[in-house]
Write a protein that holds these residues in place. Structure first.
Motif, PDB file in Angstrom:
ATOM      1  N   ILE A 162       0.844  -1.184   0.000  1.00 15.69           N
ATOM      2  CA  ILE A 162       0.000   0.000   0.000  1.00 15.69           C
ATOM      3  C   ILE A 162       0.885   1.242   0.000  1.00 15.69           C
ATOM      4  CG2 ILE A 162      -0.174   0.110   2.527  1.00 15.69           C
ATOM      5  CD1 ILE A 162      -3.051   1.094   2.181  1.00 15.69           C
ATOM      6  N   ASN A 163       0.469   2.278  -0.701  1.00 18.01           N
ATOM      7  CA  ASN A 163       1.177   3.558  -0.616  1.00 18.01           C
ATOM      8  C   ASN A 163       0.155   4.694  -0.566  1.00 18.01           C
ATOM      9  OD1 ASN A 163       0.462   4.404  -3.292  1.00 18.01           O
ATOM     10  ND2 ASN A 163       2.184   3.239  -4.129  1.00 18.01           N
ATOM     11  N   PHE A 164       0.639   5.844  -0.077  1.00 16.38           N
ATOM     12  CA  PHE A 164      -0.223   7.018   0.117  1.00 16.38           C
ATOM     13  C   PHE A 164       0.386   8.188  -0.643  1.00 16.38           C
ATOM     14  CE2 PHE A 164      -0.602   4.254   3.747  1.00 16.38           C
ATOM     15  CZ  PHE A 164      -1.971   4.199   3.992  1.00 16.38           C
ATOM     16  N   PRO A 165      -0.216   8.608  -1.765  1.00 13.52           N
ATOM     17  CA  PRO A 165       0.337   9.723  -2.557  1.00 13.52           C
ATOM     18  C   PRO A 165       0.484  11.016  -1.756  1.00 13.52           C
ATOM     19  CG  PRO A 165      -1.363   8.559  -3.802  1.00 13.52           C
ATOM     20  CD  PRO A 165      -1.403   8.017  -2.413  1.00 13.52           C
ATOM     21  N   GLU A 166      -0.377  11.233  -0.768  1.00  9.67           N
ATOM     22  CA  GLU A 166      -0.333  12.469   0.014  1.00  9.67           C
ATOM     23  C   GLU A 166       0.235  12.246   1.405  1.00  9.67           C
ATOM     24  OE1 GLU A 166      -4.253  14.024   0.038  1.00  9.67           O
ATOM     25  OE2 GLU A 166      -4.335  14.358  -2.128  1.00  9.67           O
ATOM     26  N   ARG A 167       1.079  11.238   1.541  1.00 13.18           N
ATOM     27  CA  ARG A 167       1.651  10.920   2.855  1.00 13.18           C
ATOM     28  C   ARG A 167       2.477  12.072   3.411  1.00 13.18           C
ATOM     29  NH1 ARG A 167       6.629   9.055   4.807  1.00 13.18           N
ATOM     30  NH2 ARG A 167       7.433   9.300   2.698  1.00 13.18           N
ATOM     31  N   ARG A 168       3.346  12.660   2.578  1.00 12.67           N
ATOM     32  CA  ARG A 168       4.211  13.740   3.049  1.00 12.67           C
ATOM     33  C   ARG A 168       3.381  14.943   3.521  1.00 12.67           C
ATOM     34  NH1 ARG A 168       9.574  14.566   2.280  1.00 12.67           N
ATOM     35  NH2 ARG A 168       9.623  12.814   0.817  1.00 12.67           N
ATOM     36  N   GLU A 169       2.345  15.298   2.742  1.00 12.97           N
ATOM     37  CA  GLU A 169       1.492  16.425   3.145  1.00 12.97           C
ATOM     38  C   GLU A 169       0.780  16.125   4.457  1.00 12.97           C
ATOM     39  OE1 GLU A 169       1.627  15.052   0.242  1.00 12.97           O
ATOM     40  OE2 GLU A 169       2.203  16.602  -1.200  1.00 12.97           O
ATOM     41  N   PHE A 170       0.343  14.866   4.617  1.00 14.31           N
ATOM     42  CA  PHE A 170      -0.337  14.477   5.855  1.00 14.31           C
ATOM     43  C   PHE A 170       0.601  14.586   7.055  1.00 14.31           C
ATOM     44  CE2 PHE A 170      -1.217  11.050   8.918  1.00 14.31           C
ATOM     45  CZ  PHE A 170      -2.475  11.438   9.350  1.00 14.31           C
ATOM     46  N   LEU A 171       1.825  14.113   6.891  1.00 17.28           N
ATOM     47  CA  LEU A 171       2.787  14.174   7.995  1.00 17.28           C
ATOM     48  C   LEU A 171       3.120  15.621   8.347  1.00 17.28           C
ATOM     49  CD1 LEU A 171       5.213  11.258   7.021  1.00 17.28           C
ATOM     50  CD2 LEU A 171       3.473  11.272   8.822  1.00 17.28           C
ATOM     51  N   PHE A 172       3.274  16.461   7.305  1.00 18.61           N
ATOM     52  CA  PHE A 172       3.544  17.872   7.570  1.00 18.61           C
ATOM     53  C   PHE A 172       2.369  18.533   8.288  1.00 18.61           C
ATOM     54  CE2 PHE A 172       7.114  18.009   4.443  1.00 18.61           C
ATOM     55  CZ  PHE A 172       8.021  18.641   5.285  1.00 18.61           C
ATOM     56  N   SER A 173       1.153  18.125   7.947  1.00 17.66           N
ATOM     57  CA  SER A 173      -0.015  18.724   8.596  1.00 17.66           C
ATOM     58  C   SER A 173      -0.066  18.399  10.078  1.00 17.66           C
ATOM     59  CB  SER A 173      -1.294  18.242   7.913  1.00 17.66           C
ATOM     60  OG  SER A 173      -1.503  16.859   8.151  1.00 17.66           O
ATOM     61  N   THR A 174       0.498  17.255  10.477  1.00 13.66           N
ATOM     62  CA  THR A 174       0.492  16.893  11.901  1.00 13.66           C
ATOM     63  C   THR A 174       1.429  17.758  12.730  1.00 13.66           C
ATOM     64  OG1 THR A 174       2.213  15.202  11.536  1.00 13.66           O
ATOM     65  CG2 THR A 174      -0.095  14.493  11.363  1.00 13.66           C
ATOM     66  N   ILE A 175       2.461  18.325  12.083  1.00 12.34           N
ATOM     67  CA  ILE A 175       3.395  19.185  12.830  1.00 12.34           C
ATOM     68  C   ILE A 175       3.297  20.632  12.363  1.00 12.34           C
ATOM     69  CG2 ILE A 175       5.014  17.288  13.233  1.00 12.34           C
ATOM     70  CD1 ILE A 175       6.783  18.509  11.016  1.00 12.34           C
ATOM     71  N   LEU A 176       2.244  20.926  11.556  1.00 12.11           N
ATOM     72  CA  LEU A 176       2.137  22.265  10.980  1.00 12.11           C
ATOM     73  C   LEU A 176       2.000  23.335  12.059  1.00 12.11           C
ATOM     74  CD1 LEU A 176       1.967  23.927   8.411  1.00 12.11           C
ATOM     75  CD2 LEU A 176      -0.519  23.593   8.425  1.00 12.11           C
ATOM     76  N   GLY A 177       1.169  23.068  13.073  1.00 15.61           N
ATOM     77  CA  GLY A 177       0.980  24.052  14.144  1.00 15.61           C
ATOM     78  C   GLY A 177       2.284  24.374  14.850  1.00 15.61           C
ATOM     79  N   MET A 178       3.025  23.313  15.208  1.00 15.08           N
ATOM     80  CA  MET A 178       4.308  23.508  15.888  1.00 15.08           C
ATOM     81  C   MET A 178       5.295  24.221  14.964  1.00 15.08           C
ATOM     82  SD  MET A 178       6.800  20.651  17.629  1.00 15.08           S
ATOM     83  CE  MET A 178       7.098  19.847  16.063  1.00 15.08           C
ATOM     84  N   LEU A 179       5.254  23.879  13.661  1.00 18.65           N
ATOM     85  CA  LEU A 179       6.169  24.493  12.709  1.00 18.65           C
ATOM     86  C   LEU A 179       5.886  25.990  12.562  1.00 18.65           C
ATOM     87  CD1 LEU A 179       8.419  24.001  10.622  1.00 18.65           C
ATOM     88  CD2 LEU A 179       6.636  23.578   8.922  1.00 18.65           C
ATOM     89  N   ILE A 180       4.600  26.346  12.462  1.00 25.69           N
ATOM     90  CA  ILE A 180       4.233  27.764  12.318  1.00 25.69           C
ATOM     91  C   ILE A 180       4.635  28.553  13.556  1.00 25.69           C
ATOM     92  CG2 ILE A 180       2.270  29.349  12.172  1.00 25.69           C
ATOM     93  CD1 ILE A 180       0.908  27.315  10.354  1.00 25.69           C
ATOM     94  N   LEU A 181       4.340  28.013  14.742  1.00 27.51           N
ATOM     95  CA  LEU A 181       4.703  28.705  15.985  1.00 27.51           C
ATOM     96  C   LEU A 181       6.213  28.843  16.113  1.00 27.51           C
ATOM     97  CD1 LEU A 181       2.184  27.142  18.534  1.00 27.51           C
ATOM     98  CD2 LEU A 181       2.164  29.445  17.593  1.00 27.51           C
ATOM     99  N   SER A 182       6.927  27.790  15.735  1.00 25.00           N
ATOM    100  CA  SER A 182       8.385  27.836  15.807  1.00 25.00           C
ATOM    101  C   SER A 182       8.942  28.914  14.881  1.00 25.00           C
ATOM    102  CB  SER A 182       8.969  26.471  15.439  1.00 25.00           C
ATOM    103  OG  SER A 182      10.372  26.500  15.464  1.00 25.00           O
ATOM    104  N   ILE A 183       8.433  28.952  13.634  1.00 26.17           N
ATOM    105  CA  ILE A 183       8.892  29.967  12.674  1.00 26.17           C
ATOM    106  C   ILE A 183       8.530  31.365  13.174  1.00 26.17           C
ATOM    107  CG2 ILE A 183       8.555  30.870  10.352  1.00 26.17           C
ATOM    108  CD1 ILE A 183       8.210  27.992   9.392  1.00 26.17           C
ATOM    109  N   LEU A 184       7.296  31.504  13.735  1.00 23.95           N
ATOM    110  CA  LEU A 184       6.840  32.806  14.230  1.00 23.95           C
ATOM    111  C   LEU A 184       7.736  33.315  15.344  1.00 23.95           C
ATOM    112  CD1 LEU A 184       4.750  35.094  14.328  1.00 23.95           C
ATOM    113  CD2 LEU A 184       3.415  33.662  15.900  1.00 23.95           C
ATOM    114  N   PHE A 185       7.952  32.455  16.370  1.00 25.83           N
ATOM    115  CA  PHE A 185       8.745  32.901  17.514  1.00 25.83           C
ATOM    116  C   PHE A 185      10.212  33.085  17.144  1.00 25.83           C
ATOM    117  CE2 PHE A 185       5.313  30.673  20.086  1.00 25.83           C
ATOM    118  CZ  PHE A 185       4.680  31.865  20.402  1.00 25.83           C
ATOM    119  N   THR A 186      10.713  32.220  16.246  1.00 29.47           N
ATOM    120  CA  THR A 186      12.099  32.382  15.800  1.00 29.47           C
ATOM    121  C   THR A 186      12.254  33.677  15.018  1.00 29.47           C
ATOM    122  OG1 THR A 186      12.361  29.976  15.671  1.00 29.47           O
ATOM    123  CG2 THR A 186      13.986  31.308  14.524  1.00 29.47           C
TER     124      THR A 186
END
Length: 524
Positions: free
Chosen positions: A251-275
């Motif tokens: 089995i494979n998931f064409p949108e796997r990378r986007e899904f994984l990024f969405s799980t850390i998107l909140g932390m990524l945005i806050l990190s970029i904002l505060f940095t």
């Protein structure tokens, strides 16, 4: 703050900032990797469940089919073997002994190949049945003998025990080992089972699947499946009795990378904002430190220049006073007037410098009262030229006016705007090593009047042009004080022009002179 300490602090803060960014990047990458591993674990768990479900469904289907076949045809077993299991429990309250016994019988059936359609004449299948017996005995209290209580004896039968399933499944796996995969399971069934199980495990993604026979694709697959090394997840399916299988459910998931990024998107945005905030604050602090250091240096130069400029008139005044005290001078009226005039001029010069400083200070505090009235700019130009004409004549120079503007009425303060023009003319005179040559031009452009004051003096570099209107700024000439000033004249000029809703700029070339351009709004 000395230069070494300043550089040390800058390097230390820069390294700290880089360290913070590196740590943030590490944790974000680590979180991404953990999410990727968790995702892989959930997918493999789902695949394992689906693989077991497919195998169980197939086994149950053919088990029921075999049972129905035996019941309809009455096929007899070739041989029978028994295994007995015995358990005895004594109940002391009513002097009863209960015996539980299981008799497991194994029977071998021979069925035709058409039943399973696997290319053989006949198939021998082992089957199990379970006979469970419960007997209750009464115990004689005198001799301890057990007496059967027949009314409490009964028999239970079970057709599908785990042991029976195990024996049949062993035969079943060997029998279907080489059976075509597309005859055992359909693509729609696999898709439905995968979709249901993935949703239960919290994976709501589009997926593509396939069952491969070793490295060869089978008919059981989705339309857009592509086998990729790094993005496919797989698990064996339809294993044999040695727990091996030639088939793999992938089995494979064409949108796997986007899904994984969405799980850390909140932390990524806050990190970029505060940095970003930290970087902005650090840059601002560093800019302010550099600016304060420059201002400190400029103020030091200003104090040195002011000290030098006050030193000369004070010395002159002291010498004049000493001369006046001389009895010979006191009797000479002409010399007395001359020395008194020198004292007055030098005193006036120091007073003008102090006034310049005070004017700038009041402008910074918005305490300078500037009343405006209708004035013709051409009249102010004439008055300003008259203020410097004697100095120009003394140095064999000239000031020529080219007043081409038809309209020159502006709303301005007479005193302050005259000071603006005098300051610019004074700079043109001071920064001309030879005889000062100054041309003044005016012209009308729309509802504005343009005033240009051009000289043929020393000029200035591009770097100096950018900072010439800054407070306390003066072009560095080492320890040579051949040009008097304290870096406040042009700062004062810009503040006054801005207050009159005007604009001032400078164009200059080193060694070829400068052109100061003023743009002021006209009034009707």
């Amino acid at each position: 703050m000395n230069k070494r300490l300043f550089l040390f602090l800058v390097v230390l803060m820069s390294l700290s900032l880089i360290g913070i960014i590196a740590v943030q990047s590490y944790f974000i990458n680590d979180s991404y990797q953990n999410q990727d591993k968790q995702f892989e674990l959930n997918v493999k768990r789902s695949l394992s469940f689906v693989a077991n479900t497919i195998e169980s469904k197939e086994f149950i289907y053919f088990s029921r089919k075999l049972k129905d076949y035996k019941e309809k045809t009455g096929v007899e077993a070739d041989s029978t073997a028994f295994t007995n299991l015995f358990l005895e429990v004594q109940n002391e309250e009513n002097d009863e002994v209960i015996q539980y016994s299981n008799v497991i019988s194994e029977e071998s059936y021979k069925v035709p190949s058409t039943f399973f359609d696997i290319g053989r004449d006949s198939i021998r299948i082992s089957d199990l049945s379970n006979k469970r017996t419960k007997k209750v005995f009464k115990v004689n209290p005198l001799d301890g003998q057990k007496v059967t209580s027949s009314e409490k004896t009964f028999i239970e039968y079970s057709d599908l025990t785990e042991l029976r399933k195990s024996v049949f499944e062993t035969t079943f796996r060997d029998m279907f080992k080489d059976y075509p995969i597309y005859k055992r399971i359909s693509a729609k069934t696999v898709e439905r089972l995968l979709e249901q199980r993935l949703l239960q495990d919290g994976i709501e993604l589009e997926f593509e699947f396939a069952i491969y026979d070793n490295d060869l694709a089978t008919k059981v697959q989705s339309k857009n499946f592509e086998k990729q090394v790094n993005t496919n997840y797989g698990i064996p399916i339809f294993r044999d009795n040695n727990n091996r299988s030639d088939y793999n459910l992938l089995i494979n998931f064409p949108e796997r990378r986007e899904f994984l990024f969405s799980t850390i998107l909140g932390m990524l945005i806050l990190s970029i904002l505060f940095t970003s905030i930290i970087i902005l604050a650090y840059s601002s602090a560093l800019y302010q430190l550099i600016k304060q250091r420059q201002i400190s240096q400029i103020k030091t130069d200003f104090i040195n220049n002011m000290t030098h400029e006050f030193k000369t008139p004070i010395a002159t005044i002291n010498l004049a006073l000493d001369a006046i005290k001389n009895p010979k001078i006191m009797g000479d009226e002409d010399k007395m007037r001359r020395y008194l005039k020198m004292i007055k001029d030098e005193n006036k010069r120091m007073h003008a410098q102090v006034e310049n400083v005070l004017r700038i200070s009041k402008l910074d505090k918005n305490e300078l009262n500037i009343s405006k009235e209708r004035i013709k700019l051409h009249d102010l130009i004439d008055v300003s030229v008259s203020h410097v004409q004697l100095i120009i004549d003394d140095r064999n120079g000239y000031v020529k006016t080219h007043l081409g503007a038809i309209k020159s009425s502006i709303l301005a303060n007479d005193t302050h705007f005259t000071n603006v023009l005098v300051n610019i003319l004074d700079n043109a005179i001071k920064y001309s090593n030879d005889a000062p040559k100054i041309d003044i031009y005016t012209e009308n452009v729309g509802n504005n009047i343009i005033l240009k004051i051009a000289d043929q003096g020393n000029g200035m570099s591009k770097q100096v042009q950018k900072r010439v209107f800054e407070k306390f700024y003066r072009e560095h000439t080492g320890n040579v004080h051949n040009v008097k000033g304290h870096g406040l004249g042009l700062a004062y000029v810009k503040r006054i022009v801005d207050d009159h809703q005007g604009h001032i700029s400078v164009e200059s070339e080193k060694g070829k002179g400068s052109v100061f351009t003023l743009k002021l709004p006209l009034i009707s």
